[in-house]
Design a protein around this motif. Structure first.
Motif, PDB file in Angstrom:
ATOM      1  N   ASP A  89       0.816  -1.214   0.000  1.00 40.72           N
ATOM      2  CA  ASP A  89       0.000   0.000   0.000  1.00 40.72           C
ATOM      3  C   ASP A  89       0.852   1.267   0.000  1.00 40.72           C
ATOM      4  O   ASP A  89       1.939   1.306   0.575  1.00 40.72           O
ATOM      5  CB  ASP A  89      -0.894   0.016   1.240  1.00 40.72           C
ATOM      6  CG  ASP A  89      -1.740  -1.243   1.364  1.00 40.72           C
ATOM      7  OD1 ASP A  89      -2.013  -1.870   0.321  1.00 40.72           O
ATOM      8  OD2 ASP A  89      -2.113  -1.603   2.500  1.00 40.72           O
ATOM      9  N   GLY A  90       0.307   2.319  -0.642  1.00 34.17           N
ATOM     10  CA  GLY A  90       0.914   3.641  -0.557  1.00 34.17           C
ATOM     11  C   GLY A  90       2.281   3.751  -1.197  1.00 34.17           C
ATOM     12  O   GLY A  90       3.298   3.743  -0.520  1.00 34.17           O
ATOM     13  N   ASN A  94       2.769   5.819   2.932  1.00 31.70           N
ATOM     14  CA  ASN A  94       1.873   4.919   3.654  1.00 31.70           C
ATOM     15  C   ASN A  94       1.829   5.331   5.118  1.00 31.70           C
ATOM     16  O   ASN A  94       2.874   5.491   5.751  1.00 31.70           O
ATOM     17  CB  ASN A  94       2.338   3.468   3.552  1.00 31.70           C
ATOM     18  CG  ASN A  94       1.390   2.528   4.281  1.00 31.70           C
ATOM     19  OD1 ASN A  94       0.242   2.364   3.886  1.00 31.70           O
ATOM     20  ND2 ASN A  94       1.860   1.923   5.358  1.00 31.70           N
ATOM     21  N   PHE A 114      -3.107  -0.749  -2.906  1.00 29.90           N
ATOM     22  CA  PHE A 114      -4.092   0.208  -2.409  1.00 29.90           C
ATOM     23  C   PHE A 114      -3.404   1.564  -2.273  1.00 29.90           C
ATOM     24  O   PHE A 114      -2.337   1.664  -1.669  1.00 29.90           O
ATOM     25  CB  PHE A 114      -4.639  -0.211  -1.038  1.00 29.90           C
ATOM     26  CG  PHE A 114      -5.531  -1.414  -1.057  1.00 29.90           C
ATOM     27  CD1 PHE A 114      -6.905  -1.282  -1.230  1.00 29.90           C
ATOM     28  CD2 PHE A 114      -5.000  -2.686  -0.907  1.00 29.90           C
ATOM     29  CE1 PHE A 114      -7.730  -2.397  -1.243  1.00 29.90           C
ATOM     30  CE2 PHE A 114      -5.813  -3.804  -0.909  1.00 29.90           C
ATOM     31  CZ  PHE A 114      -7.189  -3.656  -1.085  1.00 29.90           C
ATOM     32  N   GLY A 115      -4.033   2.609  -2.813  1.00 26.89           N
ATOM     33  CA  GLY A 115      -3.453   3.940  -2.700  1.00 26.89           C
ATOM     34  C   GLY A 115      -2.225   4.112  -3.559  1.00 26.89           C
ATOM     35  O   GLY A 115      -1.096   4.002  -3.078  1.00 26.89           O
ATOM     36  N   ASN A 119      -1.677   5.918   0.924  1.00 29.35           N
ATOM     37  CA  ASN A 119      -2.575   5.038   1.670  1.00 29.35           C
ATOM     38  C   ASN A 119      -2.571   5.490   3.126  1.00 29.35           C
ATOM     39  O   ASN A 119      -1.515   5.637   3.734  1.00 29.35           O
ATOM     40  CB  ASN A 119      -2.130   3.580   1.602  1.00 29.35           C
ATOM     41  CG  ASN A 119      -3.056   2.677   2.408  1.00 29.35           C
ATOM     42  OD1 ASN A 119      -4.203   2.467   2.037  1.00 29.35           O
ATOM     43  ND2 ASN A 119      -2.568   2.154   3.516  1.00 29.35           N
ATOM     44  N   HIS A 146      -6.089   6.191  -1.056  1.00 31.22           N
ATOM     45  CA  HIS A 146      -6.943   5.179  -0.423  1.00 31.22           C
ATOM     46  C   HIS A 146      -6.956   5.456   1.072  1.00 31.22           C
ATOM     47  O   HIS A 146      -5.915   5.634   1.692  1.00 31.22           O
ATOM     48  CB  HIS A 146      -6.395   3.775  -0.677  1.00 31.22           C
ATOM     49  CG  HIS A 146      -7.186   2.693   0.007  1.00 31.22           C
ATOM     50  ND1 HIS A 146      -6.812   2.167   1.229  1.00 31.22           N
ATOM     51  CD2 HIS A 146      -8.331   2.062  -0.349  1.00 31.22           C
ATOM     52  CE1 HIS A 146      -7.689   1.237   1.584  1.00 31.22           C
ATOM     53  NE2 HIS A 146      -8.619   1.159   0.652  1.00 31.22           N
TER      54      HIS A 146
END
Length: 198
Positions: A89-90, A94, A114-115, A119, A146
């Motif tokens: 993610d991110g 993140n 995600f993101g 994120n 996200h």
């Protein structure tokens, strides 16, 4: 100051209970880490700033291609995040624990699950102002941003910000939010963002 890695590994880790981290006019590039935070990991610092800095082509096998933050209040101003990747993610930033403010910064061509750019997975209010998100991608949700605070709820304020040509595989070509109490959008441009479910 320019920081890179000649071999596989994170470029910077700042970990200090109660400490303060400031990065100003720093270039962090071509870092590759098998854990969280390809370019920079901030852990348990009380507060921190990233100002007038560039993060380019950093990668994490987990979360936070450019920056992973856990237990810190971070303010990012006038900085650029380009070509970051995260297997999790991110890709640019993140957030595991802490608070985040982003001002007058750019996020371009970052990619994660995600993101694509950011994120944020913690209960806290946060804001984005005067920034641009272009051509970021998430294989699942949140092409640019996200946000999933889990069981908590929070507020998000986005102003004077553009989301252009970001993509997601399932939900939220530009932004995907879960369990947000209050979202404020002011002078936001959404253009050419795509996802299977909007």
């Amino acid at each position: 100051l320019q920081i890179t890695s000649r071999a596989s590994g994170r470029c910077i880790k700042l970990e200090s209970t109660g400490g303060i981290a400031h990065l100003d006019n720093v270039r962090v590039y071509n870092c590759d880490n098998g854990a969280d935070g390809g370019g920079l990991r901030l852990h348990n610092n009380t507060s921190g700033t990233v100002t007038n800095s560039q993060f380019e082509s950093n990668h994490s096998n987990v979360d936070g291609g450019h920056i992973d933050m856990d237990g810190i209040s971070l303010v990012v101003t006038g900085s650029d995040f380009t070509d970051g990747t995260a297997d999790g993610d991110g890709a640019a930033i993140n957030v595991s624990r802490g608070t985040l403010e982003v001002h007058d910064s750019t996020f371009t061509n970052n990619a994660a699950t995600f993101g694509g750019a950011i994120n944020h997975g913690v209960t806290s209010s946060w804001q984005v102002t005067g920034s641009t998100f272009t051509s970021n991608s998430a294989s699942t949700s949140g092409g640019a941003i996200h946000y999933d605070p889990g069981n908590g709820t929070t507020d998000l304020d986005i102003s004077d910000t553009s989301f252009i040509n970001n993509t997601a595989g399932t939900n939220g070509g530009a932004v995907y939010l879960e369990a947000v109490d209050d979202i404020t959008l002011r002078d936001v441009i959404l253009w050419g963002n795509e996802a299977d479910n909007g």
